[in-house]
Design a protein around this motif. Structure first.
Motif, PDB file in Angstrom:
ATOM      1  N   LEU B  45       7.836  36.864  34.665  1.00  0.00           N
ATOM      2  CA  LEU B  45       7.596  37.308  36.042  1.00  0.00           C
ATOM      3  C   LEU B  45       8.075  36.273  37.072  1.00  0.00           C
ATOM      4  N   LEU B  46       7.590  35.044  36.949  1.00  0.00           N
ATOM      5  CA  LEU B  46       7.934  34.037  37.961  1.00  0.00           C
ATOM      6  C   LEU B  46       9.394  33.607  37.882  1.00  0.00           C
ATOM      7  N   GLN B  47       9.988  33.713  36.687  1.00  0.00           N
ATOM      8  CA  GLN B  47      11.398  33.301  36.546  1.00  0.00           C
ATOM      9  C   GLN B  47      12.308  34.141  37.433  1.00  0.00           C
ATOM     10  N   GLY B  48      11.893  35.385  37.726  1.00  0.00           N
ATOM     11  CA  GLY B  48      12.751  36.280  38.512  1.00  0.00           C
ATOM     12  C   GLY B  48      12.551  36.157  40.010  1.00  0.00           C
ATOM     13  N   VAL B  49      11.586  35.334  40.423  1.00  0.00           N
ATOM     14  CA  VAL B  49      11.269  35.242  41.854  1.00  0.00           C
ATOM     15  C   VAL B  49      12.187  34.222  42.532  1.00  0.00           C
ATOM     16  N   ASP B  50      12.580  34.535  43.766  1.00  0.00           N
ATOM     17  CA  ASP B  50      13.375  33.593  44.571  1.00  0.00           C
ATOM     18  C   ASP B  50      12.655  32.244  44.598  1.00  0.00           C
ATOM     19  N   PRO B  51      13.313  31.153  44.172  1.00  0.00           N
ATOM     20  CA  PRO B  51      12.638  29.846  44.095  1.00  0.00           C
ATOM     21  C   PRO B  51      11.983  29.400  45.404  1.00  0.00           C
ATOM     22  N   ARG B  52      12.581  29.775  46.552  1.00  0.00           N
ATOM     23  CA  ARG B  52      11.988  29.372  47.834  1.00  0.00           C
ATOM     24  C   ARG B  52      10.629  30.036  48.018  1.00  0.00           C
ATOM     25  N   ILE B  53      10.599  31.369  47.685  1.00  0.00           N
ATOM     26  CA  ILE B  53       9.357  32.124  47.805  1.00  0.00           C
ATOM     27  C   ILE B  53       8.332  31.547  46.827  1.00  0.00           C
ATOM     28  N   THR B 150      -6.616  23.860  38.363  1.00  0.00           N
ATOM     29  CA  THR B 150      -5.885  24.962  38.996  1.00  0.00           C
ATOM     30  C   THR B 150      -4.592  24.458  39.638  1.00  0.00           C
ATOM     31  N   ALA B 151      -4.707  23.339  40.367  1.00  0.00           N
ATOM     32  CA  ALA B 151      -3.517  22.797  41.045  1.00  0.00           C
ATOM     33  C   ALA B 151      -2.462  22.365  40.021  1.00  0.00           C
ATOM     34  N   ALA B 152      -2.919  21.700  38.942  1.00  0.00           N
ATOM     35  CA  ALA B 152      -1.952  21.226  37.935  1.00  0.00           C
ATOM     36  C   ALA B 152      -1.290  22.413  37.232  1.00  0.00           C
ATOM     37  N   THR B 153      -2.064  23.458  36.961  1.00  0.00           N
ATOM     38  CA  THR B 153      -1.497  24.638  36.287  1.00  0.00           C
ATOM     39  C   THR B 153      -0.441  25.297  37.173  1.00  0.00           C
ATOM     40  N   LEU B 154      -0.772  25.455  38.473  1.00  0.00           N
ATOM     41  CA  LEU B 154       0.184  26.098  39.386  1.00  0.00           C
ATOM     42  C   LEU B 154       1.439  25.248  39.566  1.00  0.00           C
ATOM     43  N   ALA B 155       1.253  23.920  39.651  1.00  0.00           N
ATOM     44  CA  ALA B 155       2.419  23.029  39.813  1.00  0.00           C
ATOM     45  C   ALA B 155       3.299  23.083  38.572  1.00  0.00           C
ATOM     46  N   LEU B 156       2.655  23.099  37.409  1.00  0.00           N
ATOM     47  CA  LEU B 156       3.449  23.145  36.175  1.00  0.00           C
ATOM     48  C   LEU B 156       4.189  24.483  36.054  1.00  0.00           C
ATOM     49  N   LEU B 157       3.515  25.569  36.533  1.00  0.00           N
ATOM     50  CA  LEU B 157       4.187  26.880  36.490  1.00  0.00           C
ATOM     51  C   LEU B 157       5.470  26.844  37.316  1.00  0.00           C
ATOM     52  N   LEU B 158       5.401  26.135  38.459  1.00  0.00           N
ATOM     53  CA  LEU B 158       6.603  26.042  39.305  1.00  0.00           C
ATOM     54  C   LEU B 158       7.733  25.347  38.550  1.00  0.00           C
ATOM     55  N   VAL B 159       7.443  24.194  37.952  1.00  0.00           N
ATOM     56  CA  VAL B 159       8.542  23.437  37.317  1.00  0.00           C
ATOM     57  C   VAL B 159       8.958  24.028  35.968  1.00  0.00           C
ATOM     58  N   LEU B 160       8.032  24.778  35.332  1.00  0.00           N
ATOM     59  CA  LEU B 160       8.423  25.376  34.050  1.00  0.00           C
ATOM     60  C   LEU B 160       9.227  26.656  34.224  1.00  0.00           C
ATOM     61  N   THR B 161       8.978  27.372  35.310  1.00  0.00           N
ATOM     62  CA  THR B 161       9.658  28.661  35.468  1.00  0.00           C
ATOM     63  C   THR B 161      10.865  28.577  36.406  1.00  0.00           C
ATOM     64  N   PRO B 165      17.305  22.169  39.339  1.00  0.00           N
ATOM     65  CA  PRO B 165      18.251  22.256  40.458  1.00  0.00           C
ATOM     66  C   PRO B 165      17.849  23.315  41.480  1.00  0.00           C
ATOM     67  N   HIS B 166      17.212  24.411  41.014  1.00  0.00           N
ATOM     68  CA  HIS B 166      16.779  25.449  41.950  1.00  0.00           C
ATOM     69  C   HIS B 166      15.589  24.968  42.784  1.00  0.00           C
ATOM     70  N   VAL B 167      14.725  24.154  42.167  1.00  0.00           N
ATOM     71  CA  VAL B 167      13.611  23.575  42.937  1.00  0.00           C
ATOM     72  C   VAL B 167      14.190  22.717  44.062  1.00  0.00           C
ATOM     73  N   LEU B 168      15.222  21.946  43.719  1.00  0.00           N
ATOM     74  CA  LEU B 168      15.840  21.067  44.719  1.00  0.00           C
ATOM     75  C   LEU B 168      16.467  21.874  45.854  1.00  0.00           C
ATOM     76  N   LYS B 169      17.178  22.947  45.461  1.00  0.00           N
ATOM     77  CA  LYS B 169      17.822  23.769  46.493  1.00  0.00           C
ATOM     78  C   LYS B 169      16.774  24.446  47.365  1.00  0.00           C
ATOM     79  N   ALA B 170      15.664  24.870  46.722  1.00  0.00           N
ATOM     80  CA  ALA B 170      14.586  25.510  47.484  1.00  0.00           C
ATOM     81  C   ALA B 170      14.020  24.518  48.493  1.00  0.00           C
ATOM     82  N   PHE B 259      20.613  31.762  46.953  1.00  0.00           N
ATOM     83  CA  PHE B 259      19.408  32.506  46.559  1.00  0.00           C
ATOM     84  C   PHE B 259      19.420  33.906  47.178  1.00  0.00           C
ATOM     85  N   ARG B 260      18.775  34.850  46.446  1.00  0.00           N
ATOM     86  CA  ARG B 260      18.603  36.206  46.985  1.00  0.00           C
ATOM     87  C   ARG B 260      17.121  36.548  46.954  1.00  0.00           C
TER      88      ARG B 260
END
Lengths: 271, 284
Positions: B45-53, B150-161, B165-170, B259-260
């Motif tokens: 699910l999260l892999q398909g989301v625009d990294p900025r969003i 909760t914060a660590a889980t959400l942060a890890l979800l961001l970097v795992l999914t 390079p997309h995190v950087l561009k976001a 990004f789209r």
């Protein structure tokens, strides 16, 4: 008469007190394919960096595309921009050349720095990915690429801006035989209509494919300058400049079969 | 003849020195990065989301978790994070090992005194020493642990999914200074080159050591290795800067942003932004 790409007169350069170039003079015309030959430490890489305005002559004069190659001249943004647009250097170590997070970013870096608009950059990237057969690795970070892929991407990242002058530092260093043949094929096929290609190498096997003229460097001086084939057949010159060496061996350990070969570049020749 | 077996003893247990543990740690870091890239490529699910969003949404949820004064809301946010992990094909076992256990041990150690020191209604006593455990103390500890998890889980979800390079561009497209993004990008790029250099230096050292060095020698080797790595880093940094100049760099990095954003991404963003807004609006 063809215009001049580089004109070096009595150029010297030293790293602190260690001399790297000592009274180097030569001229390269636009459209020429030149090999800079020399053993390790002969000054090839320094000369190439000087031709790309990354270091500057301590003495003597150097010009590129009729403009002086001096630090003061390159401080001017317009001169620097015009020079970078026309001259591209592929570094020996692809880990130095590939500093972006992905292959796509790597290809985009040069055109974006030169102010291309984004649709044009995207089109150019698509063309380079296809031309260098690297589409499958476009989203990969450079540290996940093989040695051959890194070299391809490094070459593509410079050629994407279509420089008039291409400088290559040891393009086949640390490549396996298949990747090496592949890269040489790419360089040989490279449309060179008007493009000047200067390749620093000590890999004599590739010279005939990528250059028509060879300049031999030894201890920071020019030891020879002439047609590549003539240089490749001057055994004494190559031996003197440590580009070939004699290797003695015997077959099956039998003393009666003992004989010598000259190695590197021109195929075995009985010594 | 006495045979020396470096790095191990006869009881079968492997004894590792500081240097070996350091290299193992570096190799482990590299394998984590490899795993993250593999997870980011899964069709979750999260892999398909625009990294900025995704970046804004997950930061909003983290803010919600840190702002809430309700354990129920915190539990719901944690459950939501776990649900997102499942929907994004992130292994729960890995999450528990990599995040939950570590955070529990770390924040748990910090908050243990609170369950005794925070004044309030006693709910139990520690046998023998008789210290009182207070309801308010347990509640404070639960908040700290719950928020951290909760914060660590959400942060890890961001970097795992999200590929790094997309995190950087976001970050760049959300207004973070380009120079900062470029530094982060190069750190990520060259940390692997330096890990490789450190590993090779260790292996070269190990291949030439005949007997286990004593503690003083090991310290000397560690210092030498750190010095060598620093020298290599400086040399590499200088070379990379030269390579950047050769390709037209004049002090300003430009990035290609491709990004789209889909309608579903906007939905996720509004949903995520609503969480801290509602929590702060309710004041609980």
């Amino acid at each position: 008469m063809m215009a001049t790409a580089f004109e070096f007169k009595d150029v010297t350069f030293a790293y602190r007190s260690h001399p790297a170039l000592n009274g180097v003079s030569f001229s390269i015309r636009l459209g020429e394919r030149v090999a800079l030959l020399g053993a390790n430490g002969s000054g090839k890489s320094t000369l190439l960096r000087m031709m790309d305005a990354l270091c500057f002559a301590a003495e003597g004069t150097a010009t590129a595309l009729s403009a002086p190659l001096t630090e003061a001249a390159m401080q001017d943004d317009r001169t620097n921009f015009a020079f970078r647009r026309r001259v591209g250097l592929v570094f020996q170590n692809p880990d130095v050349q590939l500093f972006n997070p992905t292959v796509m970013d790597e290809l985009a870096f040069g055109p974006l720095q030169l102010g291309w608009d984004k649709p044009k950059v995207r089109d150019a990237i698509a063309a380079m990915l296809a031309r260098f057969n690297i589409e499958q690795v476009k989203d990969r970070p450079p540290h996940r690429l093989s040695g051959g892929e890194k070299k391809r991407v490094a070459l593509a990242s410079v050629l994407i801006t279509e420089p008039e002058i291409l400088l290559l530092d040891e393009p086949t260093a640390a490549l396996d035989p298949a990747s090496r043949a592949d890269l040489v094929g790419l360089l040989a096929r490279e449309p060179v209509a008007g493009r000047t290609v200067v390749t620093a190498t000590h890999d004599l096997d590739i010279v005939e494919d990528i250059a028509d003229r060879a300049i031999v460097l030894s201890e920071g001086r020019i030891a020879a300058d002439g047609p590549a084939l003539d240089i490749l057949h001057d055994i004494e010159l190559l031996r003197r400049t440590h580009l070939i060496f004699e290797h003695r061996h015997s077959h099956g350990g039998h003393p009666s079969t003992a004989h010598g070969h000259l190695h590197s570049g021109i195929g075995p020749a009985e010594a | 003849m006495v045979e020396a077996s470096y790095g191990s003893c006869t009881c079968g247990k492997v004894r590792r020195g500081v240097l070996d543990r350091l290299v193992l740690g570096l190799v482990d870091a590299e394998s984590h990065a490899l795993h993250a890239e593999e997870v980011a490529a899964r069709p979750g699910l999260l892999q398909g989301v625009d990294p900025r969003i995704k970046l804004v949404a997950l930061v909003a949820l983290i803010l919600g978790a840190t702002a809430t004064q309700s354990l129920l809301v915190l539990a719901m946010l944690f459950a939501g994070a776990v649900a997102l992990a499942v929907a994004s094909m992130v292994g729960i076992r890995r999450l528990s090992r990599q995040v939950w256990l570590g955070v529990l041990l770390f924040s748990g150690t910090i908050v243990v005194p609170a369950i005794f020191l925070v004044p309030g209604t006693p709910i139990a006593h520690v046998p023998v020493i008789g210290w009182a455990i207070t309801l308010q103390g347990v509640r404070s500890a639960a908040f700290v642990i719950g928020r951290s998890e909760t914060a660590a889980t959400l942060a890890l979800l961001l970097v795992l999914t999200t590929p790094w390079p997309h995190v950087l561009k976001a970050l760049s497209s959300l207004g973070v200074p380009t120079a900062a993004v470029a530094i982060l990008g190069m750190t990520y790029r060259y940390v692997f080159v330096l890990i490789q250099a450190a590993t090779q230096m260790m292996e070269a050292r190990r291949s030439r050591v005949m007997a286990p060095p004593d503690a003083r020698e090991r310290r000397r080797m560690l210092m030498t290795m750190i010095g060598m790595l620093l020298a290599k880093t400086l040399a590499l940094g200088s070379e990379v800067h030269t390579a950047m100049i050769a390709r037209g760099y004049r002090g300003e990095v430009r990035l290609l942003d491709d990004f789209r954003t889909r309608p579903a991404d906007w939905l996720l963003l509004f949903g995520a932004l609503a969480v801290p807004a509602v929590i702060m609006g309710l004041g609980t």
